[in-house]
Design an enzyme around this catalytic site. Structure first.
Site, PDB file in Angstrom:
ATOM      1  N   HIS A 136      -6.762 -26.653 -19.037  1.00  0.00           N
ATOM      2  CA  HIS A 136      -8.047 -26.274 -18.469  1.00  0.00           C
ATOM      3  C   HIS A 136      -8.873 -27.502 -18.119  1.00  0.00           C
ATOM      4  O   HIS A 136      -9.493 -27.570 -17.073  1.00  0.00           O
ATOM      5  CB  HIS A 136      -8.791 -25.399 -19.486  1.00  0.00           C
ATOM      6  CG  HIS A 136      -8.854 -26.000 -20.868  1.00  0.00           C
ATOM      7  ND1 HIS A 136      -7.733 -26.461 -21.529  1.00  0.00           N
ATOM      8  CD2 HIS A 136      -9.892 -26.254 -21.711  1.00  0.00           C
ATOM      9  CE1 HIS A 136      -8.090 -26.958 -22.707  1.00  0.00           C
ATOM     10  NE2 HIS A 136      -9.395 -26.842 -22.828  1.00  0.00           N
ATOM     11  N   ASP A 183     -18.223 -28.228 -21.123  1.00  0.00           N
ATOM     12  CA  ASP A 183     -18.178 -27.300 -22.245  1.00  0.00           C
ATOM     13  C   ASP A 183     -16.872 -26.529 -22.126  1.00  0.00           C
ATOM     14  O   ASP A 183     -16.451 -26.176 -21.020  1.00  0.00           O
ATOM     15  CB  ASP A 183     -19.372 -26.349 -22.220  1.00  0.00           C
ATOM     16  CG  ASP A 183     -19.539 -25.661 -23.564  1.00  0.00           C
ATOM     17  OD1 ASP A 183     -19.511 -26.340 -24.600  1.00  0.00           O
ATOM     18  OD2 ASP A 183     -19.687 -24.423 -23.596  1.00  0.00           O
ATOM     19  N   LYS A 223     -13.478 -38.421 -24.320  1.00  0.00           N
ATOM     20  CA  LYS A 223     -13.898 -37.752 -23.077  1.00  0.00           C
ATOM     21  C   LYS A 223     -14.279 -38.774 -22.013  1.00  0.00           C
ATOM     22  O   LYS A 223     -14.068 -38.563 -20.825  1.00  0.00           O
ATOM     23  CB  LYS A 223     -15.079 -36.812 -23.341  1.00  0.00           C
ATOM     24  CG  LYS A 223     -14.683 -35.532 -24.062  1.00  0.00           C
ATOM     25  CD  LYS A 223     -15.790 -34.493 -24.053  1.00  0.00           C
ATOM     26  CE  LYS A 223     -15.335 -33.224 -24.759  1.00  0.00           C
ATOM     27  NZ  LYS A 223     -16.431 -32.250 -24.925  1.00  0.00           N
ATOM     28  N   LYS A 243       0.112 -32.217 -21.250  1.00  0.00           N
ATOM     29  CA  LYS A 243      -1.034 -31.322 -21.468  1.00  0.00           C
ATOM     30  C   LYS A 243      -2.043 -31.474 -20.323  1.00  0.00           C
ATOM     31  O   LYS A 243      -2.533 -30.488 -19.775  1.00  0.00           O
ATOM     32  CB  LYS A 243      -1.695 -31.625 -22.822  1.00  0.00           C
ATOM     33  CG  LYS A 243      -2.873 -30.696 -23.098  1.00  0.00           C
ATOM     34  CD  LYS A 243      -3.503 -30.897 -24.462  1.00  0.00           C
ATOM     35  CE  LYS A 243      -4.837 -30.147 -24.529  1.00  0.00           C
ATOM     36  NZ  LYS A 243      -5.595 -30.408 -25.740  1.00  0.00           N
ATOM     37  N   GLY A 258      -8.052 -29.192 -32.287  1.00  0.00           N
ATOM     38  CA  GLY A 258      -8.604 -27.835 -32.174  1.00  0.00           C
ATOM     39  C   GLY A 258      -7.541 -26.753 -32.330  1.00  0.00           C
ATOM     40  O   GLY A 258      -6.767 -26.737 -33.289  1.00  0.00           O
ATOM     41  N   ASP A 303      -4.934 -26.259 -30.512  1.00  0.00           N
ATOM     42  CA  ASP A 303      -3.666 -26.622 -29.849  1.00  0.00           C
ATOM     43  C   ASP A 303      -2.406 -26.072 -30.544  1.00  0.00           C
ATOM     44  O   ASP A 303      -1.506 -25.584 -29.867  1.00  0.00           O
ATOM     45  CB  ASP A 303      -3.540 -28.141 -29.701  1.00  0.00           C
ATOM     46  CG  ASP A 303      -4.331 -28.673 -28.522  1.00  0.00           C
ATOM     47  OD1 ASP A 303      -4.863 -27.853 -27.748  1.00  0.00           O
ATOM     48  OD2 ASP A 303      -4.417 -29.897 -28.377  1.00  0.00           O
ATOM     49  N   PRO A 342     -15.855 -40.888 -27.168  1.00  0.00           N
ATOM     50  CA  PRO A 342     -15.248 -41.910 -26.308  1.00  0.00           C
ATOM     51  C   PRO A 342     -13.958 -41.423 -25.631  1.00  0.00           C
ATOM     52  O   PRO A 342     -13.583 -41.912 -24.565  1.00  0.00           O
ATOM     53  CB  PRO A 342     -14.947 -43.067 -27.260  1.00  0.00           C
ATOM     54  CG  PRO A 342     -15.630 -42.755 -28.536  1.00  0.00           C
ATOM     55  CD  PRO A 342     -15.889 -41.283 -28.577  1.00  0.00           C
TER      56      PRO A 342
HETATM   57  P1  IMP Z   1     -16.974 -28.507 -26.785  1.00  0.00           P
HETATM   58  O1  IMP Z   1     -16.720 -29.914 -27.240  1.00  0.00           O
HETATM   59  O2  IMP Z   1     -18.364 -28.010 -26.995  1.00  0.00           O
HETATM   60  O3  IMP Z   1     -16.507 -28.268 -25.388  1.00  0.00           O
HETATM   61  O4  IMP Z   1     -16.141 -27.566 -27.781  1.00  0.00           O
HETATM   62  C1  IMP Z   1     -14.901 -27.151 -27.440  1.00  0.00           C
HETATM   63  C2  IMP Z   1     -14.193 -26.510 -28.627  1.00  0.00           C
HETATM   64  O5  IMP Z   1     -13.210 -25.633 -28.053  1.00  0.00           O
HETATM   65  C3  IMP Z   1     -13.430 -27.537 -29.456  1.00  0.00           C
HETATM   66  O6  IMP Z   1     -14.116 -27.860 -30.629  1.00  0.00           O
HETATM   67  C4  IMP Z   1     -12.125 -26.812 -29.756  1.00  0.00           C
HETATM   68  O7  IMP Z   1     -12.287 -26.012 -30.885  1.00  0.00           O
HETATM   69  C5  IMP Z   1     -11.944 -25.908 -28.556  1.00  0.00           C
HETATM   70  N1  IMP Z   1     -11.132 -26.581 -27.502  1.00  0.00           N
HETATM   71  C6  IMP Z   1     -11.547 -26.961 -26.272  1.00  0.00           C
HETATM   72  N2  IMP Z   1     -10.550 -27.543 -25.584  1.00  0.00           N
HETATM   73  C7  IMP Z   1      -9.474 -27.531 -26.406  1.00  0.00           C
HETATM   74  C8  IMP Z   1      -8.138 -28.014 -26.261  1.00  0.00           C
HETATM   75  O8  IMP Z   1      -7.707 -28.592 -25.253  1.00  0.00           O
HETATM   76  N3  IMP Z   1      -7.344 -27.821 -27.322  1.00  0.00           N
HETATM   77  C9  IMP Z   1      -7.736 -27.204 -28.464  1.00  0.00           C
HETATM   78  N4  IMP Z   1      -8.965 -26.755 -28.659  1.00  0.00           N
HETATM   79  C10 IMP Z   1      -9.847 -26.912 -27.632  1.00  0.00           C
END
Ligand code: IMP
Length: 199
Positions: A178, A69, A12, A173, A151, A153, A10
């Site tokens: 990204h 992704d 995202k 942020k 993650g 961060d 939610p």
């Molecule tokens: P996704 O949900 O498949 O895109 O997985 C992205 C993974 O990359 C997350 O589980 C994090 O480990 C890492 N990640 C992506 N964006 C961030 C961020 O903004 N901060 C910290 N970790 C991130």
């Protein structure tokens, strides 16, 4: 127009809604249209994984679907953890376990450069695709700092701000991340696409 977000997250949805409401686009989660699609992220790139997720949800729902992704790419590790960021070190690790593993794998390494990458893909039932990519360069800190975010961060350091991602407010942020860059690029690309098909 209704767009299905290929995600169960939610958080995202809120981000995507905020940026696309200005285009008159309504964003909903898979479960809001009765879908629950499991997609294996088998792609070798962020672009491919975003496409695989968006296409699967578009095919299941018959509606335009958008997916993202993202991950962290570290120069001294040849781009790792990359598309494996969420699974780095295996399923038994949590966020802290993953960033501690990253720090271990960089022990003694002076080249700390890395970048976060985010790719967004929107698939339409007629086969059209709208894509965007965002990057945020930084360095990998020697030790975690900050309480915010998620993650990696706490170990992702922005030299120009002298702070890790975990030390920024959500607004700070979003202005440099990204995902913020990719979302704004996606907004521009989607607007161009929608203007094109309405001409
Ligand atoms: P996704 O949900 O498949 O895109 O997985 C992205 C993974 O990359 C997350 O589980 C994090 O480990 C890492 N990640 C992506 N964006 C961030 C961020 O903004 N901060 C910290 N970790 C991130």
């Amino acid at each position: 127009m209704k767009l299905v977000l290929a995600s169960k997250n939610p958080h995202k949805l809120t981000e995507m809604q905020a940026i696309l409401a200005q285009l008159g686009v309504e964003v909903v989660l898979e479960r809001d249209v009765g879908a629950d699609v499991e997609v294996e992220e088998t792609g070798a790139t962020f672009e491919e994984n975003a496409f695989l997720k968006a296409r699967a949800v578009m095919e299941t729902t018959g509606l335009p679907a958008v997916a993202d992704d993202s991950g962290l790419c570290v120069d001294a590790l040849n781009g790792a953890p990359g598309v494996y960021s969420a699974r780095y070190g295996g399923p038994e690790l949590d966020d802290e376990g993953r960033y501690r593993l990253l720090l271990d794998n960089l022990r003694g390494q002076l080249d700390r450069r890395g970048k976060f990458v985010s790719c967004i893909c929107c698939c339409f039932p007629n086969g059209d695709r709208v894509e965007a990519r965002g990057e945020c360069p930084g360095t990998i800190a020697y030790a975690p700092r900050g309480e915010g975010g998620f993650g990696y961060d706490p170990v992702f350091f922005l030299p120009q701000m002298k702070k890790t991602f975990a030390q920024l407010t959500a607004e700070e942020k979003n202005a440099v991340s990204h995902r913020g860059v990719a979302l704004r690029a996606f907004q521009t690309e989607l607007e161009k696409y929608l203007n094109g098909i309405n001409e």
